[in-house]
Design a protein around this motif. Structure first.
Motif, PDB file in Angstrom:
ATOM      1  N   LYS A 158       2.347  -9.493  -3.720  1.00 19.78           N
ATOM      2  CA  LYS A 158       2.362  -8.218  -4.127  1.00 19.78           C
ATOM      3  C   LYS A 158       1.494  -7.397  -3.208  1.00 19.78           C
ATOM      4  O   LYS A 158       0.138  -7.814  -2.778  1.00 19.78           O
ATOM      5  CB  LYS A 158       1.637  -8.183  -5.528  1.00 19.78           C
ATOM      6  CG  LYS A 158       2.500  -8.645  -6.637  1.00 19.78           C
ATOM      7  CD  LYS A 158       2.036  -8.237  -7.838  1.00 19.78           C
ATOM      8  CE  LYS A 158       2.999  -8.854  -9.109  1.00 19.78           C
ATOM      9  NZ  LYS A 158       2.179  -8.805 -10.497  1.00 19.78           N
ATOM     10  N   VAL A 159       2.012  -6.101  -2.822  1.00 24.48           N
ATOM     11  CA  VAL A 159       1.124  -5.563  -1.624  1.00 24.48           C
ATOM     12  C   VAL A 159       0.875  -4.142  -2.437  1.00 24.48           C
ATOM     13  O   VAL A 159       1.681  -3.488  -3.128  1.00 24.48           O
ATOM     14  CB  VAL A 159       1.858  -5.355  -0.252  1.00 24.48           C
ATOM     15  CG1 VAL A 159       3.325  -4.663  -0.501  1.00 24.48           C
ATOM     16  CG2 VAL A 159       1.063  -4.447   0.707  1.00 24.48           C
ATOM     17  N   MET A 160      -0.331  -3.618  -1.914  1.00 27.11           N
ATOM     18  CA  MET A 160      -0.707  -2.200  -2.457  1.00 27.11           C
ATOM     19  C   MET A 160      -1.079  -1.482  -1.338  1.00 27.11           C
ATOM     20  O   MET A 160      -1.805  -1.750  -0.541  1.00 27.11           O
ATOM     21  CB  MET A 160      -1.986  -2.499  -3.504  1.00 27.11           C
ATOM     22  CG  MET A 160      -2.554  -1.305  -3.932  1.00 27.11           C
ATOM     23  SD  MET A 160      -4.103  -1.081  -4.907  1.00 27.11           S
ATOM     24  CE  MET A 160      -5.245  -1.419  -3.615  1.00 27.11           C
ATOM     25  N   ILE A 161      -0.615  -0.168  -1.289  1.00 24.68           N
ATOM     26  CA  ILE A 161      -0.994   0.859  -0.280  1.00 24.68           C
ATOM     27  C   ILE A 161      -1.815   1.860  -0.893  1.00 24.68           C
ATOM     28  O   ILE A 161      -1.513   2.413  -2.008  1.00 24.68           O
ATOM     29  CB  ILE A 161       0.298   1.438   0.287  1.00 24.68           C
ATOM     30  CG1 ILE A 161      -0.494   2.247   1.590  1.00 24.68           C
ATOM     31  CG2 ILE A 161       1.021   2.243  -0.388  1.00 24.68           C
ATOM     32  CD1 ILE A 161       0.746   2.703   2.584  1.00 24.68           C
ATOM     33  N   ALA A 162      -3.133   1.701  -0.463  1.00 23.24           N
ATOM     34  CA  ALA A 162      -4.127   3.090  -0.817  1.00 23.24           C
ATOM     35  C   ALA A 162      -3.635   4.189  -0.137  1.00 23.24           C
ATOM     36  O   ALA A 162      -3.902   4.708   0.858  1.00 23.24           O
ATOM     37  CB  ALA A 162      -5.428   2.749  -0.429  1.00 23.24           C
ATOM     38  N   PHE A 163      -3.017   5.209  -1.050  1.00 26.48           N
ATOM     39  CA  PHE A 163      -2.371   6.484  -0.591  1.00 26.48           C
ATOM     40  C   PHE A 163      -3.304   7.894  -0.677  1.00 26.48           C
ATOM     41  O   PHE A 163      -3.639   7.736  -1.910  1.00 26.48           O
ATOM     42  CB  PHE A 163      -0.968   6.466  -1.281  1.00 26.48           C
ATOM     43  CG  PHE A 163      -0.104   7.383  -0.539  1.00 26.48           C
ATOM     44  CD1 PHE A 163       0.424   7.326   0.818  1.00 26.48           C
ATOM     45  CD2 PHE A 163       0.454   8.419  -1.283  1.00 26.48           C
ATOM     46  CE1 PHE A 163       1.390   8.339   1.114  1.00 26.48           C
ATOM     47  CE2 PHE A 163       1.403   9.525  -1.007  1.00 26.48           C
ATOM     48  CZ  PHE A 163       1.809   9.306   0.235  1.00 26.48           C
ATOM     49  N   ASP A 164      -3.493   8.410   0.260  1.00 24.06           N
ATOM     50  CA  ASP A 164      -3.909   9.673  -0.074  1.00 24.06           C
ATOM     51  C   ASP A 164      -3.211  10.886   0.571  1.00 24.06           C
ATOM     52  O   ASP A 164      -3.952  12.025   0.510  1.00 24.06           O
ATOM     53  CB  ASP A 164      -5.509   9.624   0.473  1.00 24.06           C
ATOM     54  CG  ASP A 164      -5.610   9.371   1.941  1.00 24.06           C
ATOM     55  OD1 ASP A 164      -4.080   9.584   2.665  1.00 24.06           O
ATOM     56  OD2 ASP A 164      -6.557   9.429   2.699  1.00 24.06           O
ATOM     57  N   GLY A 165      -1.869  10.699   0.702  1.00 22.41           N
ATOM     58  CA  GLY A 165      -1.419  11.931   1.259  1.00 22.41           C
ATOM     59  C   GLY A 165      -1.422  12.211   2.664  1.00 22.41           C
ATOM     60  O   GLY A 165      -0.787  13.237   3.418  1.00 22.41           O
ATOM     61  N   SER A 166      -2.235  11.553   3.726  1.00 17.08           N
ATOM     62  CA  SER A 166      -2.665  11.851   5.105  1.00 17.08           C
ATOM     63  C   SER A 166      -1.625  11.469   5.808  1.00 17.08           C
ATOM     64  O   SER A 166      -0.593  10.563   5.464  1.00 17.08           O
ATOM     65  CB  SER A 166      -3.934  11.121   5.252  1.00 17.08           C
ATOM     66  OG  SER A 166      -3.833   9.917   5.249  1.00 17.08           O
ATOM     67  N   LYS A 167      -1.557  11.854   7.118  1.00 15.98           N
ATOM     68  CA  LYS A 167      -0.314  11.541   7.876  1.00 15.98           C
ATOM     69  C   LYS A 167      -0.225   9.997   8.111  1.00 15.98           C
ATOM     70  O   LYS A 167       0.529   9.304   8.053  1.00 15.98           O
ATOM     71  CB  LYS A 167      -0.540  12.394   9.337  1.00 15.98           C
ATOM     72  CG  LYS A 167      -0.189  13.711   9.225  1.00 15.98           C
ATOM     73  CD  LYS A 167      -0.391  14.218  10.629  1.00 15.98           C
ATOM     74  CE  LYS A 167       0.058  15.751  10.519  1.00 15.98           C
ATOM     75  NZ  LYS A 167      -0.245  16.539  11.782  1.00 15.98           N
ATOM     76  N   THR A 168      -1.725   9.344   8.278  1.00 13.76           N
ATOM     77  CA  THR A 168      -1.709   7.994   8.486  1.00 13.76           C
ATOM     78  C   THR A 168      -1.194   7.080   7.348  1.00 13.76           C
ATOM     79  O   THR A 168      -0.253   6.343   7.474  1.00 13.76           O
ATOM     80  CB  THR A 168      -3.271   7.509   8.652  1.00 13.76           C
ATOM     81  OG1 THR A 168      -3.604   8.430   9.924  1.00 13.76           O
ATOM     82  CG2 THR A 168      -3.214   6.122   8.880  1.00 13.76           C
ATOM     83  N   THR A 169      -1.408   7.642   5.930  1.00 14.01           N
ATOM     84  CA  THR A 169      -1.069   6.803   4.996  1.00 14.01           C
ATOM     85  C   THR A 169       0.690   7.181   4.985  1.00 14.01           C
ATOM     86  O   THR A 169       1.106   6.236   4.020  1.00 14.01           O
ATOM     87  CB  THR A 169      -1.748   6.906   3.732  1.00 14.01           C
ATOM     88  OG1 THR A 169      -1.846   8.206   3.288  1.00 14.01           O
ATOM     89  CG2 THR A 169      -3.251   6.317   4.081  1.00 14.01           C
ATOM     90  N   ARG A 170       0.868   8.293   5.011  1.00 14.55           N
ATOM     91  CA  ARG A 170       2.592   8.755   4.815  1.00 14.55           C
ATOM     92  C   ARG A 170       3.348   7.848   5.891  1.00 14.55           C
ATOM     93  O   ARG A 170       4.271   7.202   5.812  1.00 14.55           O
ATOM     94  CB  ARG A 170       2.617  10.235   5.363  1.00 14.55           C
ATOM     95  CG  ARG A 170       2.210  10.934   4.015  1.00 14.55           C
ATOM     96  CD  ARG A 170       2.591  12.470   4.283  1.00 14.55           C
ATOM     97  NE  ARG A 170       3.946  12.803   4.055  1.00 14.55           N
ATOM     98  CZ  ARG A 170       4.682  13.258   3.156  1.00 14.55           C
ATOM     99  NH1 ARG A 170       4.106  13.192   1.829  1.00 14.55           N
ATOM    100  NH2 ARG A 170       5.865  13.617   3.102  1.00 14.55           N
ATOM    101  N   ARG A 171       2.686   7.717   7.046  1.00 15.13           N
ATOM    102  CA  ARG A 171       3.371   6.797   8.191  1.00 15.13           C
ATOM    103  C   ARG A 171       3.251   5.396   7.611  1.00 15.13           C
ATOM    104  O   ARG A 171       3.991   4.423   7.832  1.00 15.13           O
ATOM    105  CB  ARG A 171       2.634   6.907   9.502  1.00 15.13           C
ATOM    106  CG  ARG A 171       3.069   8.179  10.192  1.00 15.13           C
ATOM    107  CD  ARG A 171       2.791   8.166  11.709  1.00 15.13           C
ATOM    108  NE  ARG A 171       1.361   7.871  11.947  1.00 15.13           N
ATOM    109  CZ  ARG A 171       0.355   8.601  12.098  1.00 15.13           C
ATOM    110  NH1 ARG A 171       0.551   9.842  12.181  1.00 15.13           N
ATOM    111  NH2 ARG A 171      -0.654   8.386  12.361  1.00 15.13           N
ATOM    112  N   GLY A 172       2.197   5.140   6.947  1.00 15.05           N
ATOM    113  CA  GLY A 172       2.115   3.753   6.444  1.00 15.05           C
ATOM    114  C   GLY A 172       3.116   3.498   5.218  1.00 15.05           C
ATOM    115  O   GLY A 172       3.508   2.367   5.319  1.00 15.05           O
ATOM    116  N   VAL A 173       3.396   4.360   4.563  1.00  7.40           N
ATOM    117  CA  VAL A 173       4.462   4.039   3.459  1.00  7.40           C
ATOM    118  C   VAL A 173       5.843   3.910   4.354  1.00  7.40           C
ATOM    119  O   VAL A 173       6.702   3.144   3.796  1.00  7.40           O
ATOM    120  CB  VAL A 173       4.603   5.363   2.614  1.00  7.40           C
ATOM    121  CG1 VAL A 173       5.915   5.449   1.832  1.00  7.40           C
ATOM    122  CG2 VAL A 173       3.244   5.371   1.428  1.00  7.40           C
TER     123      VAL A 173
END
Length: 284
Positions: A166-181
């Motif tokens: 199971k993987v979790m992404i800590a998401f904050d809407g930033s460009k970095t985390t959107r690219r992460g998704v």
């Protein structure tokens, strides 16, 4: 050259974990695996130079002896490194990796990884190196400098391997985390692994639309995905979610959404890394 998984090993307790997670990543990504050992001939923990405390008549002889000892230490370190690389390669072959490569370099880990960045797809590192303090809350200085210097994903791993389920992404809407998704959605590293998207913050329209976008992106790529918005202190809230849902790999941006950049990484990321008992994939 084909981009490869670059696994940095040393004599620390984390080397087996580095080896096993790197083998897993190499097979999942269908990318070549290279084990890297760097002999630092000028470690930060070098012994004090005591030559000035000796009488002038014997100082030249002492300096010769010290130079000889340094040379011998370098030879021993290189041989130890060769043996570690050989053992890591054999372990990876047992795990199903085809023809892992080994490289030994002189210098510093940060400089070496920077030089090899163009041929690197993913860097795998232990939480601490062999010269780091063993306190579980200590973050190795090598890891800090690598995160600051490289622009490739970095997988920080614990000492013992557990196949991520199971993987979790800590998401904050930033460009970095959107690219992460988007990376999570299409990366073979996470094929078949359920993904949790976690936003720490208030239940606002913007956060809800960000979460909906992330879940839609993952669902359209064929992932089982769920997510939540939770208020609270960021590191504590993420930890509680991890424990509740049995998360065993965390994906984070190395920098948060805030305008003020910390010297190393966002303060939340640093806190999570310090206390992590599972692999953390850092995105730049």
């Amino acid at each position: 050259m084909t981009e490869q998984v670059m696994a940095a090993i040393d004599g620390s307790q984390f080397s087996e974990g580095v080896c096993d997670y790197a083998a897993w990543a190499s097979r999942a990504l269908d990318a070549p695996l290279t084990f890297l050992h760097v002999v630092d001939n000028h470690p930060q923990t070098a012994e004090a130079d005591l030559s000035g405390n000796i009488g002038l008549g014997s100082r030249e002889h002492l300096l010769e002896e010290l130079a000889h000892l340094d040379e011998q230490r370098a030879k021993v370190a290189q041989e130890q490194g060769r043996l570690m690389l050989k053992a890591a390669s054999e372990r990876a072959v047992e795990a199903g990796v085809v023809e892992p490569r080994t490289r030994q370099r002189n210098g510093t880990l940060v400089e070496t990884l920077s030089e090899l960045e163009d041929e690197t797809r993913l860097v795998v590192l232990g939480k601490r190196g062999e010269t780091a303090h063993q306190d579980s809350g200590h973050l190795g200085s090598n890891l800090e400098r690598v995160v600051r210097s490289l622009h490739r994903p970095i997988l920080m791993v614990p000492a013992t391997f557990k196949r991520p389920e199971k993987v979790m992404i800590a998401f904050d809407g930033s460009k970095t985390t959107r690219r992460g998704v988007e990376m999570l959605a299409k990366s073979p590293l996470f094929d078949g692994i359920p993904v949790h998207v976690m936003i720490v913050g208030a239940e606002t329209g913007d956060n809800r639309s960000q979460l909906d976008w992330a879940l839609t992106t993952l669902h359209e790529a064929g992932h089982v995905a769920e997510g939540e918005i939770r208020a609270g202190e960021v590191e504590e809230t993420l930890r509680a979610y991890k424990e509740q849902h049995g998360i065993d790999l965390v994906v984070m941006g190395a920098y948060g959404h805030s305008r003020i950049r910390h010297l190393l990484v966002g303060s939340t990321t640093t806190a999570v890394l310090r206390k992590a008992d599972m692999p953390v994939l850092l995105l730049r």
